[in-house]
Write a protein that holds these residues in place. Structure first.
Motif, PDB file in Angstrom:
ATOM      1  N   SER A   1     -27.850  43.227 -27.547  1.00 59.41           N
ATOM      2  CA  SER A   1     -27.970  43.761 -26.190  1.00 59.41           C
ATOM      3  C   SER A   1     -27.191  42.839 -25.267  1.00 59.41           C
ATOM      4  O   SER A   1     -27.124  41.635 -25.494  1.00 59.41           O
ATOM      5  N   VAL A   2     -26.617  43.406 -24.222  1.00 66.73           N
ATOM      6  CA  VAL A   2     -25.842  42.644 -23.252  1.00 66.73           C
ATOM      7  C   VAL A   2     -26.385  42.946 -21.861  1.00 66.73           C
ATOM      8  O   VAL A   2     -26.657  44.094 -21.535  1.00 66.73           O
ATOM      9  N   ILE A   3     -26.568  41.895 -21.062  1.00 69.29           N
ATOM     10  CA  ILE A   3     -26.924  42.059 -19.654  1.00 69.29           C
ATOM     11  C   ILE A   3     -25.761  41.509 -18.846  1.00 69.29           C
ATOM     12  O   ILE A   3     -25.424  40.334 -18.954  1.00 69.29           O
ATOM     13  N   ASN A   4     -25.134  42.357 -18.043  1.00 73.58           N
ATOM     14  CA  ASN A   4     -23.962  41.917 -17.297  1.00 73.58           C
ATOM     15  C   ASN A   4     -24.362  41.139 -16.046  1.00 73.58           C
ATOM     16  O   ASN A   4     -25.547  40.982 -15.745  1.00 73.58           O
ATOM     17  N   SER A   5     -23.390  40.656 -15.302  1.00 72.14           N
ATOM     18  CA  SER A   5     -23.656  39.830 -14.121  1.00 72.14           C
ATOM     19  C   SER A   5     -24.398  40.587 -13.027  1.00 72.14           C
ATOM     20  O   SER A   5     -25.033  39.978 -12.175  1.00 72.14           O
ATOM     21  N   ALA A   6     -24.370  41.918 -13.064  1.00 70.20           N
ATOM     22  CA  ALA A   6     -25.112  42.730 -12.093  1.00 70.20           C
ATOM     23  C   ALA A   6     -26.548  42.979 -12.554  1.00 70.20           C
ATOM     24  O   ALA A   6     -27.328  43.606 -11.860  1.00 70.20           O
ATOM     25  N   GLY A   7     -26.901  42.471 -13.762  1.00 68.43           N
ATOM     26  CA  GLY A   7     -28.254  42.642 -14.286  1.00 68.43           C
ATOM     27  C   GLY A   7     -28.479  43.937 -15.035  1.00 68.43           C
ATOM     28  O   GLY A   7     -29.603  44.268 -15.391  1.00 68.43           O
ATOM     29  N   ILE A   8     -27.424  44.682 -15.313  1.00 65.37           N
ATOM     30  CA  ILE A   8     -27.542  45.948 -16.028  1.00 65.37           C
ATOM     31  C   ILE A   8     -27.444  45.690 -17.522  1.00 65.37           C
ATOM     32  O   ILE A   8     -26.520  45.030 -17.996  1.00 65.37           O
ATOM     33  N   LYS A   9     -28.421  46.230 -18.262  1.00 61.54           N
ATOM     34  CA  LYS A   9     -28.510  45.983 -19.702  1.00 61.54           C
ATOM     35  C   LYS A   9     -27.806  47.073 -20.495  1.00 61.54           C
ATOM     36  O   LYS A   9     -27.971  48.255 -20.215  1.00 61.54           O
TER      37      LYS A   9
ATOM     38  N   GLY B   1     -15.928  41.782 -33.586  1.00 58.35           N
ATOM     39  CA  GLY B   1     -15.759  40.551 -32.829  1.00 58.35           C
ATOM     40  C   GLY B   1     -15.445  40.767 -31.362  1.00 58.35           C
ATOM     41  O   GLY B   1     -15.222  39.807 -30.631  1.00 58.35           O
ATOM     42  N   GLU B   2     -15.435  42.026 -30.918  1.00 59.64           N
ATOM     43  CA  GLU B   2     -15.132  42.336 -29.526  1.00 59.64           C
ATOM     44  C   GLU B   2     -15.981  43.509 -29.050  1.00 59.64           C
ATOM     45  O   GLU B   2     -16.402  44.350 -29.843  1.00 59.64           O
ATOM     46  N   TRP B   3     -16.223  43.543 -27.744  1.00 64.21           N
ATOM     47  CA  TRP B   3     -16.938  44.656 -27.120  1.00 64.21           C
ATOM     48  C   TRP B   3     -16.564  44.685 -25.656  1.00 64.21           C
ATOM     49  O   TRP B   3     -16.374  43.643 -25.030  1.00 64.21           O
ATOM     50  N   SER B   4     -16.457  45.865 -25.087  1.00 62.81           N
ATOM     51  CA  SER B   4     -16.201  45.977 -23.656  1.00 62.81           C
ATOM     52  C   SER B   4     -16.867  47.226 -23.113  1.00 62.81           C
ATOM     53  O   SER B   4     -17.136  48.177 -23.846  1.00 62.81           O
ATOM     54  N   ASP B   5     -17.131  47.190 -21.823  1.00 63.52           N
ATOM     55  CA  ASP B   5     -17.740  48.309 -21.129  1.00 63.52           C
ATOM     56  C   ASP B   5     -17.221  48.296 -19.696  1.00 63.52           C
ATOM     57  O   ASP B   5     -16.937  47.229 -19.147  1.00 63.52           O
ATOM     58  N   TYR B   6     -17.105  49.469 -19.101  1.00 71.54           N
ATOM     59  CA  TYR B   6     -16.651  49.545 -17.711  1.00 71.54           C
ATOM     60  C   TYR B   6     -17.466  50.593 -16.973  1.00 71.54           C
ATOM     61  O   TYR B   6     -17.730  51.673 -17.489  1.00 71.54           O
TER      62      TYR B   6
ATOM     63  N   ILE C   1     -16.703  41.047 -24.180  1.00 66.88           N
ATOM     64  CA  ILE C   1     -16.953  39.986 -25.159  1.00 66.88           C
ATOM     65  C   ILE C   1     -15.751  39.977 -26.080  1.00 66.88           C
ATOM     66  O   ILE C   1     -15.390  41.007 -26.648  1.00 66.88           O
ATOM     67  N   LYS C   2     -15.130  38.815 -26.231  1.00 61.75           N
ATOM     68  CA  LYS C   2     -13.956  38.679 -27.105  1.00 61.75           C
ATOM     69  C   LYS C   2     -14.176  37.514 -28.058  1.00 61.75           C
ATOM     70  O   LYS C   2     -14.829  36.546 -27.739  1.00 61.75           O
ATOM     71  N   ASN C   3     -13.579  37.627 -29.222  1.00 65.26           N
ATOM     72  CA  ASN C   3     -13.579  36.556 -30.229  1.00 65.26           C
ATOM     73  C   ASN C   3     -14.978  36.087 -30.595  1.00 65.26           C
ATOM     74  O   ASN C   3     -15.237  34.894 -30.715  1.00 65.26           O
TER      75      ASN C   3
END
Length: 114
Positions: free
Chosen positions: A75-83, A92-97, A106-108
């Motif tokens: 699970s990832v919580i971004n800087s805005a607090g959204i999970k 080894g990588e993940w991205s969301d927009y 997330i890289k490497n």
């Protein structure tokens, strides 16, 4: 799991810090629970380029040597607090927009056992 010719079962289980505090008594020096007193914690953007302990295992009769994310375990919580649930780091990588909060990346992503 029981190895051929062995009388007892070999086991591996995920433990939390409460288990470590309750059960750590100097025994099982080969167990990952001995962990040198390192606490499991979440990873943040400040951890870029360093390994962070995210898992402790109790191993009896087994010695893990690698961890491979298979997909959707994180699970990832971004800087805005959204999970974001079910994050796949198998490559080894993940991205969301999202237009409202921007991008998360997330890289490497690498793993190791100690």
């Amino acid at each position: 799991m029981k190895w051929e010719g062995e009388m007892t079962r070999s086991t591996i289980r995920i433990i939390d810090d409460d288990d470590v505090d309750d059960k750590l008594s100097g025994e099982g020096k080969n167990n990952a629970r001995s962990g040198g007193g390192v606490a499991v914690r979440g990873i943040s953007e400040r951890d870029s380029g360093v390994f962070v302990p995210i898992l402790k295992l109790e191993c009896d009769g087994l010695e893990p040597y690698a961890f491979h994310p298979l997909g959707n375990e994180f699970s990832v919580i971004n800087s805005a607090g959204i999970k974001g649930d079910k994050v796949d780091l198998s490559d080894g990588e993940w991205s969301d927009y999202d237009l409202s909060y921007g991008s998360s990346l997330i890289k490497n992503f690498e793993t190791k056992f100690e």
